[in-house]
Design a protein around this motif. Structure first.
Motif, PDB file in Angstrom:
ATOM      1  N   PHE A 117       0.267  -5.876  -7.294  1.00  0.00           N
ATOM      2  CA  PHE A 117      -1.048  -5.524  -6.744  1.00  0.00           C
ATOM      3  C   PHE A 117      -1.196  -6.098  -5.332  1.00  0.00           C
ATOM      4  CE2 PHE A 117      -5.908  -6.290  -7.394  1.00  0.00           C
ATOM      5  CZ  PHE A 117      -6.209  -5.160  -6.659  1.00  0.00           C
ATOM      6  N   ILE A 118      -1.279  -5.188  -4.354  1.00  0.00           N
ATOM      7  CA  ILE A 118      -1.399  -5.622  -2.949  1.00  0.00           C
ATOM      8  C   ILE A 118      -2.721  -5.109  -2.374  1.00  0.00           C
ATOM      9  CG2 ILE A 118      -0.360  -5.497  -0.642  1.00  0.00           C
ATOM     10  CD1 ILE A 118       2.327  -4.910  -1.938  1.00  0.00           C
ATOM     11  N   THR A 119      -3.466  -5.997  -1.744  1.00  0.00           N
ATOM     12  CA  THR A 119      -4.694  -5.546  -1.096  1.00  0.00           C
ATOM     13  C   THR A 119      -4.576  -5.711   0.418  1.00  0.00           C
ATOM     14  OG1 THR A 119      -5.767  -7.722  -1.328  1.00  0.00           O
ATOM     15  CG2 THR A 119      -6.143  -6.123  -3.082  1.00  0.00           C
ATOM     16  N   PHE A 120      -5.297  -4.851   1.127  1.00  0.00           N
ATOM     17  CA  PHE A 120      -5.364  -4.914   2.590  1.00  0.00           C
ATOM     18  C   PHE A 120      -6.782  -5.297   2.972  1.00  0.00           C
ATOM     19  CE2 PHE A 120      -1.540  -3.109   4.651  1.00  0.00           C
ATOM     20  CZ  PHE A 120      -0.790  -2.885   3.510  1.00  0.00           C
ATOM     21  N   GLU A 121      -6.897  -6.233   3.877  1.00  0.00           N
ATOM     22  CA  GLU A 121      -8.212  -6.705   4.297  1.00  0.00           C
ATOM     23  C   GLU A 121      -8.286  -6.815   5.814  1.00  0.00           C
ATOM     24  OE1 GLU A 121     -10.895  -7.317   2.577  1.00  0.00           O
ATOM     25  OE2 GLU A 121     -10.193  -7.354   0.498  1.00  0.00           O
ATOM     26  N   GLY A 122      -9.497  -6.808   6.310  1.00  0.00           N
ATOM     27  CA  GLY A 122      -9.710  -6.998   7.745  1.00  0.00           C
ATOM     28  C   GLY A 122     -11.051  -6.442   8.151  1.00  0.00           C
ATOM     29  N   LEU A 123     -11.410  -6.688   9.398  1.00  0.00           N
ATOM     30  CA  LEU A 123     -12.665  -6.128   9.883  1.00  0.00           C
ATOM     31  C   LEU A 123     -12.508  -4.633  10.097  1.00  0.00           C
ATOM     32  CD1 LEU A 123     -13.108  -9.227  10.677  1.00  0.00           C
ATOM     33  CD2 LEU A 123     -14.771  -8.300  12.249  1.00  0.00           C
ATOM     34  N   ASP A 124     -13.648  -3.954  10.195  1.00  0.00           N
ATOM     35  CA  ASP A 124     -13.614  -2.538  10.532  1.00  0.00           C
ATOM     36  C   ASP A 124     -12.850  -2.414  11.849  1.00  0.00           C
ATOM     37  OD1 ASP A 124     -16.302  -1.484   8.797  1.00  0.00           O
ATOM     38  OD2 ASP A 124     -16.231  -3.576   9.379  1.00  0.00           O
ATOM     39  N   GLY A 125     -11.922  -1.456  11.905  1.00  0.00           N
ATOM     40  CA  GLY A 125     -11.200  -1.277  13.160  1.00  0.00           C
ATOM     41  C   GLY A 125      -9.960  -2.143  13.283  1.00  0.00           C
ATOM     42  N   SER A 126      -9.574  -2.824  12.207  1.00  0.00           N
ATOM     43  CA  SER A 126      -8.402  -3.699  12.299  1.00  0.00           C
ATOM     44  C   SER A 126      -7.088  -2.923  12.136  1.00  0.00           C
ATOM     45  CB  SER A 126      -8.477  -4.794  11.234  1.00  0.00           C
ATOM     46  OG  SER A 126      -8.517  -4.220   9.946  1.00  0.00           O
ATOM     47  N   GLY A 127      -7.183  -1.665  11.736  1.00  0.00           N
ATOM     48  CA  GLY A 127      -5.970  -0.855  11.590  1.00  0.00           C
ATOM     49  C   GLY A 127      -5.353  -0.927  10.204  1.00  0.00           C
ATOM     50  N   LYS A 128      -6.060  -1.541   9.257  1.00  0.00           N
ATOM     51  CA  LYS A 128      -5.442  -1.760   7.943  1.00  0.00           C
ATOM     52  C   LYS A 128      -5.242  -0.459   7.168  1.00  0.00           C
ATOM     53  CE  LYS A 128      -9.850  -2.806   6.025  1.00  0.00           C
ATOM     54  NZ  LYS A 128     -10.057  -1.364   5.813  1.00  0.00           N
ATOM     55  N   THR A 129      -6.109   0.517   7.367  1.00  0.00           N
ATOM     56  CA  THR A 129      -5.978   1.759   6.601  1.00  0.00           C
ATOM     57  C   THR A 129      -4.699   2.507   7.002  1.00  0.00           C
ATOM     58  OG1 THR A 129      -8.367   1.818   6.483  1.00  0.00           O
ATOM     59  CG2 THR A 129      -7.236   3.856   5.924  1.00  0.00           C
ATOM     60  N   THR A 130      -4.426   2.554   8.295  1.00  0.00           N
ATOM     61  CA  THR A 130      -3.184   3.161   8.787  1.00  0.00           C
ATOM     62  C   THR A 130      -1.985   2.423   8.218  1.00  0.00           C
ATOM     63  OG1 THR A 130      -4.320   3.598  10.857  1.00  0.00           O
ATOM     64  CG2 THR A 130      -1.912   3.747  10.898  1.00  0.00           C
ATOM     65  N   GLN A 131      -2.046   1.110   8.236  1.00  0.00           N
ATOM     66  CA  GLN A 131      -0.910   0.325   7.758  1.00  0.00           C
ATOM     67  C   GLN A 131      -0.710   0.503   6.259  1.00  0.00           C
ATOM     68  OE1 GLN A 131       1.305  -0.952   9.554  1.00  0.00           O
ATOM     69  NE2 GLN A 131       0.305  -0.861  11.540  1.00  0.00           N
ATOM     70  N   LEU A 132      -1.797   0.601   5.528  1.00  0.00           N
ATOM     71  CA  LEU A 132      -1.677   0.814   4.082  1.00  0.00           C
ATOM     72  C   LEU A 132      -0.957   2.130   3.808  1.00  0.00           C
ATOM     73  CD1 LEU A 132      -4.355   0.211   1.365  1.00  0.00           C
ATOM     74  CD2 LEU A 132      -3.177   2.388   1.458  1.00  0.00           C
ATOM     75  N   ARG A 133      -1.350   3.169   4.532  1.00  0.00           N
ATOM     76  CA  ARG A 133      -0.721   4.487   4.343  1.00  0.00           C
ATOM     77  C   ARG A 133       0.769   4.435   4.648  1.00  0.00           C
ATOM     78  NH1 ARG A 133      -4.469   7.324   7.779  1.00  0.00           N
ATOM     79  NH2 ARG A 133      -6.353   7.255   6.523  1.00  0.00           N
ATOM     80  N   ARG A 134       1.097   3.762   5.729  1.00  0.00           N
ATOM     81  CA  ARG A 134       2.518   3.686   6.117  1.00  0.00           C
ATOM     82  C   ARG A 134       3.327   2.900   5.099  1.00  0.00           C
ATOM     83  NH1 ARG A 134       3.617   3.409  12.478  1.00  0.00           N
ATOM     84  NH2 ARG A 134       2.304   5.127  13.136  1.00  0.00           N
ATOM     85  N   LEU A 135       2.753   1.823   4.594  1.00  0.00           N
ATOM     86  CA  LEU A 135       3.480   1.038   3.592  1.00  0.00           C
ATOM     87  C   LEU A 135       3.681   1.869   2.321  1.00  0.00           C
ATOM     88  CD1 LEU A 135       4.749  -1.721   2.826  1.00  0.00           C
ATOM     89  CD2 LEU A 135       2.534  -2.330   1.816  1.00  0.00           C
ATOM     90  N   ALA A 136       2.643   2.624   1.953  1.00  0.00           N
ATOM     91  CA  ALA A 136       2.756   3.473   0.752  1.00  0.00           C
ATOM     92  C   ALA A 136       3.895   4.475   0.910  1.00  0.00           C
ATOM     93  CB  ALA A 136       1.430   4.194   0.511  1.00  0.00           C
ATOM     94  N   GLU A 137       3.968   5.102   2.087  1.00  0.00           N
ATOM     95  CA  GLU A 137       5.043   6.083   2.327  1.00  0.00           C
ATOM     96  C   GLU A 137       6.408   5.434   2.217  1.00  0.00           C
ATOM     97  OE1 GLU A 137       4.748   8.131   6.119  1.00  0.00           O
ATOM     98  OE2 GLU A 137       2.693   8.696   5.551  1.00  0.00           O
ATOM     99  N   TRP A 138       6.519   4.276   2.824  1.00  0.00           N
ATOM    100  CA  TRP A 138       7.806   3.572   2.828  1.00  0.00           C
ATOM    101  C   TRP A 138       8.222   3.204   1.405  1.00  0.00           C
ATOM    102  CZ3 TRP A 138       8.945  -1.915   2.134  1.00  0.00           C
ATOM    103  CH2 TRP A 138      10.276  -2.241   2.448  1.00  0.00           C
ATOM    104  N   LEU A 139       7.270   2.664   0.643  1.00  0.00           N
ATOM    105  CA  LEU A 139       7.596   2.260  -0.732  1.00  0.00           C
ATOM    106  C   LEU A 139       7.982   3.473  -1.577  1.00  0.00           C
ATOM    107  CD1 LEU A 139       4.774  -0.391  -1.303  1.00  0.00           C
ATOM    108  CD2 LEU A 139       7.231  -0.847  -1.132  1.00  0.00           C
ATOM    109  N   ARG A 140       7.269   4.570  -1.376  1.00  0.00           N
ATOM    110  CA  ARG A 140       7.591   5.799  -2.136  1.00  0.00           C
ATOM    111  C   ARG A 140       8.975   6.295  -1.756  1.00  0.00           C
ATOM    112  NH1 ARG A 140       1.759   7.648  -1.234  1.00  0.00           N
ATOM    113  NH2 ARG A 140       0.784   6.987  -3.185  1.00  0.00           N
ATOM    114  N   SER A 141       9.290   6.218  -0.470  1.00  0.00           N
ATOM    115  CA  SER A 141      10.606   6.704  -0.030  1.00  0.00           C
ATOM    116  C   SER A 141      11.721   5.863  -0.643  1.00  0.00           C
ATOM    117  CB  SER A 141      10.707   6.688   1.499  1.00  0.00           C
ATOM    118  OG  SER A 141      10.882   5.351   1.942  1.00  0.00           O
ATOM    119  N   ARG A 142      11.371   4.669  -1.105  1.00  0.00           N
ATOM    120  CA  ARG A 142      12.374   3.824  -1.750  1.00  0.00           C
ATOM    121  C   ARG A 142      12.306   3.930  -3.274  1.00  0.00           C
ATOM    122  NH1 ARG A 142      13.541  -1.420   1.683  1.00  0.00           N
ATOM    123  NH2 ARG A 142      15.481  -0.909   0.724  1.00  0.00           N
TER     124      ARG A 142
END
Ligand code: TYD
Length: 228
Positions: A6-31
């Motif tokens: 279970f991994i959570t992403f946190e930060g202020l609005d505008g910290s870029g975490k949503t983009t990073q979450l999506r990219r990590l998800a893609e990478w993990l799925r590709s593996r």
């Protein structure tokens, strides 16, 4: 079946975490991993309705000002539903769950930002969420100045696009965000094992650089990932 991760992403609005979450998800799925993503508030039928009440500034016109305790209770109602419907079943199936915001957000925004206090948030988390803890939390914490500038720019774009504020929180004064920023720092200092901070220097580098850094952190923490 081994329990998932279970991994959570946190930060202020505008910290870029949503983009990073999506990219990590893609990478993990590709593996070859089974990955479930969700965001809070939202992602269940109930959660999507609560999200509309909680975030759309038009709901204040319709409902009147939202009391801070009511706001916090709705955040927890959303979370309880998401845990029961999505998070626990996915972990039981051995999936990696990536959640955009979790109880650290409530501690930072309602506990710190709205001044309801950390202890109350932690108590509610124990009572309502069975004290479910993320295995790992990635906290993107650019400087307050950078975060504010990004959040305001984003909100401005949305107002121009469709005439609505997508997020009541983004209209709050700078002091509100300063309290949230402080609270996130306090959480990270309290739980350094769980919370990995990408601070000012790291989280302000390019999106690709941050992505690589997050991959490395995750691979280090989840040993089975490196062998795939
Ligand atoms: P969202 O549009 O998801 O923002 P972001 O993309 O920046 O994550 O909106 C979520 C908003 O709700 C955000 O301003 C933080 C706030 N929030 C709380 O105040 N308490 C909470 O417990 C959660 C989960 C979110």
């Amino acid at each position: 079946m081994a329990r998932g991760y279970f991994i959570t992403f946190e930060g202020l609005d505008g910290s870029g975490k949503t983009t990073q979450l999506r990219r990590l998800a893609e990478w993990l799925r590709s593996r070859g991993h089974k990955v479930i993503t969700l965001r809070q508030p939202g992602s269940t039928e109930l959660g999507d309705r609560l999200r509309a009440v909680l975030l759309d500034s038009r709901s204040e016109t319709a409902l009147g000002p939202l009391n801070p305790m009511a706001e916090m209770a709705l955040m927890f109602a959303d979370r309880a539903q998401a845990i029961a419907e999505i998070i626990e079943p996915a972990l039981a199936e051995g999936a990696i769950v990536l959640c955009d915001r979790f109880t650290d957000s409530t501690e930072a925004y309602q506990g710190g930002g709205r001044r309801l206090g950390s202890e109350l948030v932690l108590q509610l988390h124990r009572a309502i969420c069975n004290n479910l803890q993320p295995d790992l939390t990635i906290l993107l914490l650019p400087s307050l100045t950078t975060s504010l500038a990004r959040a305001r720019r984003r909100n401005q774009r949305n107002v121009q696009k469709d005439g609505t504020d997508e997020n009541r929180f983004e209209r709050e004064p700078d002091e509100f965000y300063a309290r949230i920023h402080n609270e996130y720092e306090a959480i990270a200092a309290r739980e350094p094992e769980r919370v990995l901070v990408l601070g000012e220097a790291e989280s302000e580098s390019s999106i690709d650089a941050v992505e690589l850094r997050i991959r490395a952190l995750v691979a280090e923490r989840v040993p089975t990932l490196t062998h795939l």
